[in-house]
Design an enzyme around this catalytic site. Structure first.
Site, short mmCIF file in Angstrom:
data_model
loop_
_atom_site.label_atom_id
_atom_site.label_comp_id
_atom_site.label_asym_id
_atom_site.label_seq_id
_atom_site.Cartn_x
_atom_site.Cartn_y
_atom_site.Cartn_z
NE ARG A 54 -3.38 -2.86 0.60
CZ ARG A 54 -4.33 -3.28 -0.01
NH1 ARG A 54 -4.71 -2.68 -1.30
NH2 ARG A 54 -5.11 -4.49 0.15
CG ASP B 261 -11.55 -0.70 -6.87
OD1 ASP B 261 -10.64 -1.18 -5.97
OD2 ASP B 261 -12.78 -0.84 -6.39
CB THR C 143 -9.16 -8.06 -7.69
OG1 THR C 143 -9.99 -8.12 -6.37
CG2 THR C 143 -10.11 -7.72 -8.67
#
Length: 325
Positions: free
Chosen positions: A76, A107, A129
């Site tokens: 992240r 997304d 994903t």
């Protein structure tokens, strides 16, 4: 956007998904087949901001198609959400001669890809994903492996649930989407399936269903609970108190993201990876690769992110019909 495309970068971002390595492999080898250089960016946008960039060739991606996870790793990156971070990322791309980047992720990763495109870096997104929650595509890389992993685990829980005459609540992943729960619920013959899109949080209905099936001779009961609903352990305690039936919760967790990808995931990932390179080489940018009607297609990232995806009502209806005792 400029059509020049000498060097292509590739990164994986967000949650890992089985098949990401197959996509990386396809990007690298398709690019090389077109005479392009390839740079691998480690640890997603975080690695890009830290210039963790490596040269890749055909041998770099040998023997990875069968491996789960991502050889480029992922992370992240709060800094990349800022305009300063995005400008820094684009500057680093230019310093390394990267003309375009293939971003493999969900997304959130695509939103990052759009930011790079806004900074003048050609970008193509590939849907990687397990959640199957990207509206512009009928398939996302990792979904098939994840549901098969979960299905096999649920079969094992059902065996012990039958032996002990229990209620078993099994929580599967999917963030706020219920596709994994729905597919596993149907495939595993669950008595109840709880989806974020449809669940009304009326726990008494679950309790009544368990009691009614007990009266009809059903000695065990499987509830598939989606991650978006969660709280499976506390739910199990309440159901046991209300029914008097031993109830246990099993949270499958991150095991669903790992493991060797299925044939379906390997093929879709390979085709999408090659298609992404073709788009870049044809001067396209700010696009997301999708799969619709047995064809690989592409959409503008902004349009793709604005699309909505609903759980198929017919599948929900059938899942309930097949659960009747």
């Amino acid at each position: 956007m400029a059509n020049k495309m000498d060097t292509i970068g590739v990164l994986t971002s967000g949650g890992d998904a089985p098949g990401m390595n197959a996509a990386i492999r396809a990007v690298v080898r398709q690019a090389i087949s077109k005479g392009k250089k390839v740079k691998g960016i480690k640890r997603g946008y975080e690695g890009l901001l830290q210039s963790e960039i490596i040269d890749m060739d055909a041998r770099t991606v040998a023997d990875i198609i069968q491996k789960g996870g991502t050889i480029l790793q992922t992370a992240r990156c709060p800094e990349f959400r800022t305009i300063e971070g995005q400008e820094k990322a684009a500057k680093i791309c230019r310093e390394h001669g990267i003309d375009g980047i293939v971003v493999i992720g969900g997304d959130g990763s695509f939103a990052g890809a759009k930011c790079l495109a806004d900074q003048g870096i050609n970008t193509i997104g590939i849907p990687g994903t397990i959640d199957l929650d990207i509206a512009c595509t009928e398939y996302t890389i990792g979904f098939d492996t994840a549901i098969n992993t979960a299905m096999e685990a649920i079969d094992k829980v059902r065996d012990t649930s039958y032996s002990h005459e229990r209620v078993s609540i099994i929580e599967v992943m999917g963030r706020n989407a219920g596709y994994i729960a729905l597919w596993c619920g149907i495939a595993n013959g669950a008595e109840d399936i709880l989806l974020p899109e449809t669940y009304d949080y009326d726990e008494q209905k679950l309790i009544n269903n368990i009691i009614e099936k007990r009266k009809k001779g059903k000695t065990h009961h499987i509830i598939i609970n989606a991650e978006g609903i969660g709280h499976s352990t506390s739910m199990a305690k309440r159901i046991e108190a209300a029914t008097g039936v031993e109830t246990r919760a099993t949270i499958l967790g991150y095991m669903q993201r790992g493991g060797s990808p299925t044939c379906t995931d390997r093929v879709h990932a390979s085709m999408m990876g090659a298609y992404a390179v073709d788009l870049l080489c044809n001067g396209k940018s700010n696009r997301v690769v999708g799969y619709k009607g047995d064809e690989y297609v592409d959409f503008d990232i902004t349009e793709a992110l604005a699309m909505k995806k609903d759980i198929p009502e017919y599948q929900c209806q059938i899942s309930k019909a097949l659960a009747l005792l």
